[in-house]
Design a protein around this motif. Structure first.
Motif, PDB file in Angstrom:
ATOM      1  N   LYS A 171       1.406  -1.077   0.185  1.00 47.24           N
ATOM      2  CA  LYS A 171      -0.380  -0.003  -0.326  1.00 47.24           C
ATOM      3  C   LYS A 171       0.523   1.763  -0.172  1.00 47.24           C
ATOM      4  CE  LYS A 171      -4.101   2.200   2.780  1.00 47.24           C
ATOM      5  NZ  LYS A 171      -4.869   2.194   3.763  1.00 47.24           N
ATOM      6  N   ILE A 172       0.650   2.244  -0.719  1.00 42.61           N
ATOM      7  CA  ILE A 172       1.237   3.278  -1.205  1.00 42.61           C
ATOM      8  C   ILE A 172       0.760   4.595  -1.155  1.00 42.61           C
ATOM      9  CG2 ILE A 172       2.728   4.797  -2.502  1.00 42.61           C
ATOM     10  CD1 ILE A 172       3.769   1.961  -3.888  1.00 42.61           C
ATOM     11  N   THR A 173       0.912   5.233  -0.011  1.00 45.77           N
ATOM     12  CA  THR A 173       0.650   7.131   0.293  1.00 45.77           C
ATOM     13  C   THR A 173       1.189   7.776  -0.246  1.00 45.77           C
ATOM     14  OG1 THR A 173       1.041   6.473   2.536  1.00 45.77           O
ATOM     15  CG2 THR A 173      -1.235   5.661   1.758  1.00 45.77           C
ATOM     16  N   TYR A 174       0.084   8.577  -1.150  1.00 44.73           N
ATOM     17  CA  TYR A 174       1.231   9.692  -1.587  1.00 44.73           C
ATOM     18  C   TYR A 174       0.516  10.782  -1.847  1.00 44.73           C
ATOM     19  CZ  TYR A 174      -2.026   8.206  -5.696  1.00 44.73           C
ATOM     20  OH  TYR A 174      -3.536   8.038  -6.214  1.00 44.73           O
TER      21      TYR A 174
ATOM     22  N   PHE B  87      -2.829   0.738  -4.612  1.00 42.40           N
ATOM     23  CA  PHE B  87      -1.988  -0.939  -3.656  1.00 42.40           C
ATOM     24  C   PHE B  87      -0.802  -1.663  -5.187  1.00 42.40           C
ATOM     25  CE2 PHE B  87      -5.230  -0.658  -2.013  1.00 42.40           C
ATOM     26  CZ  PHE B  87      -5.530   0.041  -0.372  1.00 42.40           C
ATOM     27  N   LEU B  88       0.179  -1.989  -5.382  1.00 41.24           N
ATOM     28  CA  LEU B  88       0.975  -2.354  -6.370  1.00 41.24           C
ATOM     29  C   LEU B  88       1.515  -3.958  -5.269  1.00 41.24           C
ATOM     30  CD1 LEU B  88       2.587  -1.528  -8.741  1.00 41.24           C
ATOM     31  CD2 LEU B  88       4.078  -0.395  -6.959  1.00 41.24           C
TER      32      LEU B  88
ATOM     33  N   LYS C 141       9.289   0.997  -8.586  1.00 38.40           N
ATOM     34  CA  LYS C 141       8.091   1.067  -9.713  1.00 38.40           C
ATOM     35  C   LYS C 141       6.963   2.286  -9.815  1.00 38.40           C
ATOM     36  CE  LYS C 141       7.323  -3.810 -10.671  1.00 38.40           C
ATOM     37  NZ  LYS C 141       6.230  -4.888 -10.371  1.00 38.40           N
ATOM     38  N   PHE C 142       6.692   2.590  -8.741  1.00 40.28           N
ATOM     39  CA  PHE C 142       6.331   3.646  -8.873  1.00 40.28           C
ATOM     40  C   PHE C 142       6.142   4.897  -8.901  1.00 40.28           C
ATOM     41  CE2 PHE C 142       3.524   6.984  -6.418  1.00 40.28           C
ATOM     42  CZ  PHE C 142       2.140   6.797  -6.133  1.00 40.28           C
TER      43      PHE C 142
ATOM     44  N   LYS D  25      -7.315  -1.293  -5.590  1.00 35.07           N
ATOM     45  CA  LYS D  25      -7.446  -2.087  -7.305  1.00 35.07           C
ATOM     46  C   LYS D  25      -6.035  -2.064  -7.123  1.00 35.07           C
ATOM     47  CE  LYS D  25      -7.540  -1.536 -11.868  1.00 35.07           C
ATOM     48  NZ  LYS D  25      -7.534  -0.836 -13.340  1.00 35.07           N
ATOM     49  N   VAL D  26      -5.392  -3.699  -7.364  1.00 34.57           N
ATOM     50  CA  VAL D  26      -3.480  -3.612  -7.343  1.00 34.57           C
ATOM     51  C   VAL D  26      -3.033  -3.246  -9.180  1.00 34.57           C
ATOM     52  CG1 VAL D  26      -1.394  -5.097  -6.961  1.00 34.57           C
ATOM     53  CG2 VAL D  26      -3.510  -5.355  -5.711  1.00 34.57           C
ATOM     54  N   MET D  27      -2.670  -1.955  -8.670  1.00 33.29           N
ATOM     55  CA  MET D  27      -2.399  -2.012 -10.801  1.00 33.29           C
ATOM     56  C   MET D  27      -0.968  -2.140 -10.209  1.00 33.29           C
ATOM     57  SD  MET D  27      -4.456   0.819 -10.183  1.00 33.29           S
ATOM     58  CE  MET D  27      -3.515   1.835 -11.499  1.00 33.29           C
TER      59      MET D  27
END
Length: 71
Positions: free
Chosen positions: A4-7, A24-25, A36-37, A67-69
């Motif tokens: 989980k990436i918060t941005y 989500f990645l 990747k992000f 949703k997993v990107m």
């Protein structure tokens, strides 16, 4: 693993909690997730967290935007 990436969408403004978004990645570790992000978005990363088990299940059930990107 799922991360989980918060941005923040803006690199020019001071980060505000109210503007924090999450994505989500899938990656093998935090380093790969960050790479990747960063390579595919112009956003300011706040935090990267590995999620699994009950936390992942909770996100799937309670986050309408889950949703997993794939990059």
């Amino acid at each position: 693993m799922i991360f989980k990436i918060t941005y923040q969408e803006s690199l020019a403004q001071v980060p505000l909690r109210e503007n924090t978004k999450s994505m989500f990645l899938e990656a093998t570790d935090k380093v790969e997730a960050r790479a990747k992000f960063s390579a595919n978005t112009p956003y300011n990363i706040e935090f990267i967290q590995e999620i699994s088990g009950a936390h992942l299940q909770y996100e799937r059930e309670h986050n309408a935007d889950f949703k997993v990107m794939e990059f």
